[in-house]
Design a protein around this motif. Sequence first.
Motif, PDB file in Angstrom:
ATOM      1  N   VAL A  55       0.826  -1.204   0.000  1.00 43.61           N
ATOM      2  CA  VAL A  55       0.000   0.000   0.000  1.00 43.61           C
ATOM      3  C   VAL A  55       0.865   1.260   0.000  1.00 43.61           C
ATOM      4  N   LYS A  56       1.938   1.244   0.785  1.00 41.72           N
ATOM      5  CA  LYS A  56       2.758   2.450   0.917  1.00 41.72           C
ATOM      6  C   LYS A  56       3.791   2.601  -0.195  1.00 41.72           C
ATOM      7  N   GLN A  57       4.494   1.521  -0.509  1.00 40.67           N
ATOM      8  CA  GLN A  57       5.605   1.625  -1.439  1.00 40.67           C
ATOM      9  C   GLN A  57       5.200   1.443  -2.898  1.00 40.67           C
ATOM     10  N   GLU A  58       4.248   0.573  -3.172  1.00 40.89           N
ATOM     11  CA  GLU A  58       3.859   0.306  -4.551  1.00 40.89           C
ATOM     12  C   GLU A  58       2.660   1.137  -4.986  1.00 40.89           C
ATOM     13  N   LEU A  59       1.635   1.237  -4.137  1.00 41.85           N
ATOM     14  CA  LEU A  59       0.478   2.060  -4.472  1.00 41.85           C
ATOM     15  C   LEU A  59       0.684   3.524  -4.127  1.00 41.85           C
ATOM     16  N   LYS A  60       1.734   3.811  -3.318  1.00 41.67           N
ATOM     17  CA  LYS A  60       2.116   5.191  -2.986  1.00 41.67           C
ATOM     18  C   LYS A  60       1.039   5.944  -2.201  1.00 41.67           C
ATOM     19  N   PHE A  61       0.307   5.248  -1.350  1.00 42.57           N
ATOM     20  CA  PHE A  61      -0.645   5.920  -0.481  1.00 42.57           C
ATOM     21  C   PHE A  61       0.071   6.471   0.747  1.00 42.57           C
ATOM     22  N   ASN A  62      -0.392   7.609   1.219  1.00 40.62           N
ATOM     23  CA  ASN A  62      -0.018   8.083   2.544  1.00 40.62           C
ATOM     24  C   ASN A  62      -0.913   7.337   3.530  1.00 40.62           C
ATOM     25  N   LEU A  63      -0.323   6.439   4.302  1.00 42.45           N
ATOM     26  CA  LEU A  63      -1.103   5.531   5.128  1.00 42.45           C
ATOM     27  C   LEU A  63      -1.076   5.966   6.588  1.00 42.45           C
ATOM     28  N   ASP A  64      -2.268   6.136   7.165  1.00 43.01           N
ATOM     29  CA  ASP A  64      -2.348   6.381   8.610  1.00 43.01           C
ATOM     30  C   ASP A  64      -1.810   5.158   9.355  1.00 43.01           C
ATOM     31  N   ALA A  65      -1.457   5.343  10.615  1.00 48.01           N
ATOM     32  CA  ALA A  65      -0.991   4.219  11.416  1.00 48.01           C
ATOM     33  C   ALA A  65      -2.071   3.135  11.440  1.00 48.01           C
ATOM     34  N   PRO A  66      -1.780   1.934  10.941  1.00 48.44           N
ATOM     35  CA  PRO A  66      -2.791   0.872  10.914  1.00 48.44           C
ATOM     36  C   PRO A  66      -3.193   0.473  12.332  1.00 48.44           C
ATOM     37  N   VAL A  67      -4.417  -0.006  12.463  1.00 46.37           N
ATOM     38  CA  VAL A  67      -4.950  -0.387  13.765  1.00 46.37           C
ATOM     39  C   VAL A  67      -5.340  -1.859  13.738  1.00 46.37           C
ATOM     40  N   ALA A  68      -4.925  -2.623  14.748  1.00 46.67           N
ATOM     41  CA  ALA A  68      -5.251  -4.043  14.858  1.00 46.67           C
ATOM     42  C   ALA A  68      -6.193  -4.246  16.034  1.00 46.67           C
ATOM     43  N   TYR A  69      -7.347  -4.858  15.779  1.00 45.59           N
ATOM     44  CA  TYR A  69      -8.390  -5.025  16.786  1.00 45.59           C
ATOM     45  C   TYR A  69      -8.415  -6.466  17.284  1.00 45.59           C
ATOM     46  N   ALA A  70      -8.386  -6.638  18.601  1.00 45.92           N
ATOM     47  CA  ALA A  70      -8.453  -7.991  19.164  1.00 45.92           C
ATOM     48  C   ALA A  70      -8.666  -7.907  20.671  1.00 45.92           C
ATOM     49  N   ASP A  71      -9.123  -9.002  21.225  1.00 50.06           N
ATOM     50  CA  ASP A  71      -9.149  -9.162  22.672  1.00 50.06           C
ATOM     51  C   ASP A  71      -7.792  -9.757  23.043  1.00 50.06           C
ATOM     52  N   PHE A  72      -6.802  -8.889  23.217  1.00 53.78           N
ATOM     53  CA  PHE A  72      -5.432  -9.352  23.414  1.00 53.78           C
ATOM     54  C   PHE A  72      -5.262 -10.095  24.745  1.00 53.78           C
ATOM     55  N   ALA A  73      -6.143  -9.834  25.690  1.00 54.78           N
ATOM     56  CA  ALA A  73      -6.080 -10.576  26.949  1.00 54.78           C
ATOM     57  C   ALA A  73      -6.408 -12.036  26.720  1.00 54.78           C
ATOM     58  N   SER A  74      -7.275 -12.302  25.739  1.00 51.67           N
ATOM     59  CA  SER A  74      -7.675 -13.676  25.445  1.00 51.67           C
ATOM     60  C   SER A  74      -6.642 -14.402  24.597  1.00 51.67           C
TER      61      SER A  74
END
Length: 317
Positions: A55-74
Motif C-alpha cells: 500500500v505504501k511503497q507500490e500504491l504510494k498511499f499516505n497511510l495512517d498508522a494501521p490499527v489491529a483489533y483484538a481481545d489481546f487478553a484472550s
Amino acid sequence: MTMPDRISPDTASTQRACMLVDYDNLFDYIDRNATERTRPKYVINALLNSALHHVKQELKFNLDAPVAYADFASIGSADPEIQQSLYLAGLEPRFVPASLQSNASEIQICVDVLEMLQDREDVQAIFLITGNRLYLPLLKFCQRKNVRGFAITFQPPGISYSGEYSDLFIHADKFLNETLHAYPSEEESTETSTPVRPSGLTTVPEEVTEITDETALIALEIIEHFFGQYEEIYLTPLLRKLSDMFGDHDDPKVIVGKLNDAGAIWLEKRKGFPFNYTVLLINYHHPNVIAIHEAMEREDEEGYEQVESNTSDAYDD
C-alpha cells in the motif's frame, strides 16, 4: 500482485488511506487451519508486512498508522508477545472485549469506519484485513461515500456470489506468497515433511570459508544484533531489516546467499499455513560468527566495567 484498475500508483501518490486489521478473526482463522508447528503470529506478521509495503511503497498511499483489533487478553495466553510485535511493526493494538461478544472486533471496525467517513474528507481508500469475514455491507457503504474499500481475506467470495463487488476482495494468499517465499529454494516434495530442527547444530554446514566481503560481514553483525536471540530466524523479516539497513545499494537475498555459501548460516524449509516458509539458522562454529560473538562480549564487559567505575566514583563522592 495487481490491484483493481481504480487504484494505480500515479493516482494514489497524493492520496491517504487507512488500514484496519481484524486481528481476532485473523488469529482464529489461522489458528484453526494452520499446522501445529505454525504460530499464527508469524503468518499474520508476514501478511501485514507485505500488505503495508504494497500500500505504501507500490500504491504510494499516505497511510495512517494501521490499527489491529483484538481481545489481546484472550489471545495473549497463546502468545504474550503479540502486542509487542504489532508495535514494532508500526501497528496500533486496540483492545475489544471479545469475551463479552465474539464479533466485537467486527462491530468496532464498522463503527470506526463509519465515524471516519463522517469526520474526515481526506481518506480516499480503506483496506480491511480479515481471516474470513467479508465486510461487504461496509465496503458497499464506502462506495456510496466515494471511498474505495478493499477486504484482504483468506476466503473471498466467488464471482457468482459477489457479482459486481468481486473486485473489492483480495485473496490474502497473494501477499503471503510474496513474503513467505521471499528466498528462492528448491521445491520440496509434498509427501515429505521437514521436521523442526532439534536443539544443537545437528545440520551445521560441513564446509566453511572465511567471509571477506565487507557487506556480508556487516550483514552478519546485523543478524546477530537484531535476531541473534532466536534459535530459528524467519527469513521474511530478516530480509526486510537488511533492506532497510542497506537501502537500494545491495540485494538482501544476494547477501544471504553469500553467507550461506560461506557456511556462516544455512536455510531450511518449514511446513506452514498456507505455504511452507523458510528459516535461517546461524552456524555458531563459523570463525566469523565466533569473532563477532567475542567482540560483542568484550563490548558488554567494557560497558559493565564502565558502569562499575561510575558507581564507585559516585560512592566516593
